[in-house]
Design a protein around this motif. Sequence first.
Motif, PDB file in Angstrom:
ATOM      1  N   PRO A 138       0.193  -1.046   0.461  1.00 44.92           N
ATOM      2  CA  PRO A 138       0.135   0.066   0.108  1.00 44.92           C
ATOM      3  C   PRO A 138       0.500   1.291  -0.208  1.00 44.92           C
ATOM      4  O   PRO A 138       0.226   2.292  -0.488  1.00 44.92           O
ATOM      5  N   SER A 154      -0.521   3.561  -5.886  1.00 44.01           N
ATOM      6  CA  SER A 154      -1.607   4.482  -5.375  1.00 44.01           C
ATOM      7  C   SER A 154      -2.935   4.230  -5.884  1.00 44.01           C
ATOM      8  O   SER A 154      -3.717   2.848  -5.969  1.00 44.01           O
ATOM      9  N   GLN A 155      -3.688   4.720  -5.225  1.00 37.66           N
ATOM     10  CA  GLN A 155      -5.841   4.223  -5.207  1.00 37.66           C
ATOM     11  C   GLN A 155      -6.135   3.912  -6.370  1.00 37.66           C
ATOM     12  O   GLN A 155      -6.969   3.187  -6.268  1.00 37.66           O
ATOM     13  N   ILE A 158      -4.368   0.011  -7.060  1.00 36.61           N
ATOM     14  CA  ILE A 158      -5.404  -0.210  -6.266  1.00 36.61           C
ATOM     15  C   ILE A 158      -6.995  -0.540  -7.194  1.00 36.61           C
ATOM     16  O   ILE A 158      -7.034  -2.033  -6.716  1.00 36.61           O
ATOM     17  N   ASP A 159      -7.727   0.374  -7.300  1.00 37.95           N
ATOM     18  CA  ASP A 159      -8.299   0.361  -8.055  1.00 37.95           C
ATOM     19  C   ASP A 159      -8.511  -0.613  -9.783  1.00 37.95           C
ATOM     20  O   ASP A 159      -9.064  -1.276  -9.500  1.00 37.95           O
TER      21      ASP A 159
END
Length: 275
Positions: free
Chosen positions: A164, A168-169, A172-173
């Motif tokens: 994590p 980046s988000q 992750i998405d």
Amino acid sequence: MAKDRKPDDAPARGGNRGGTGRTATTGKGGASKGTARPAGKNGRTPPPTQVVTQQRKPWGLIAGAVAVVVFAAAVLTYAVLQVNKANEDKVSSPDQIAGVQTFSYAAGQQHVQTPVSYTESPPVGGAHDPFWADCTGTVYPVDIRHENAVHSLEHGAVWITYNPDQLSQADIDTLAQLVDGQSGRLMSPYAGLDSPISLQSWNHQLKVDSASDKRIKQFADLMTFNADVEGHYPEIGASCENPDFKANPIVTGQDSAAVGSSDMATTPSAGSTAP
């Protein structure tokens, strides 16, 4: 005494030389009258002239048919190109995916409820908790207990882990799209992971640096519930469902707990083996 000369009873054969000959005005059977056709040199009426009307070619229909054929060919070509594009990245063996590491954990590993010190990080096989982590396309927001995740690998699942602190988000998405709702897959963060992303199946592992790496999808598509891969997934046909674990996941550092489904009716000893 001279005799009076009688007038001719009929005009000379071939018509009146001195004037216009009489022409017939009745048609066949005398039923109709019409303008008489002039007689030919031999005295016969010439046949009526037949006028042949030249038919126009149906250029509109031809153009329409050509357009349909061209359109159909274009659609077929596009479909073939799309199929080829979809298949160009498909693989049939882990050897075709660069960077995949293979291990040799045998079937029938121990079921334990104590912490396991795994050689690989993340682990790819070995002793594991009797309760598996739900792997029905579950995206966990927490670092789930590794011993439960390894049990999911034994059932044929692919476990996608990520650091994590290095993604980046958006990345992750992107990974979550490969997992969410896909039976036989689970995903979770993994604290201290030595690469941004790591994928595990039983006896196989792939570490990559980018969420856009095409090898991620290749690995997930090939290894999910794939009993044809040598050395992969000991418990063929085992379930991935564990709704209790999904609702209340056990995280790394927590003790084992009887959460949902288990392969064993009772708590096993450290030396027992899976059925």
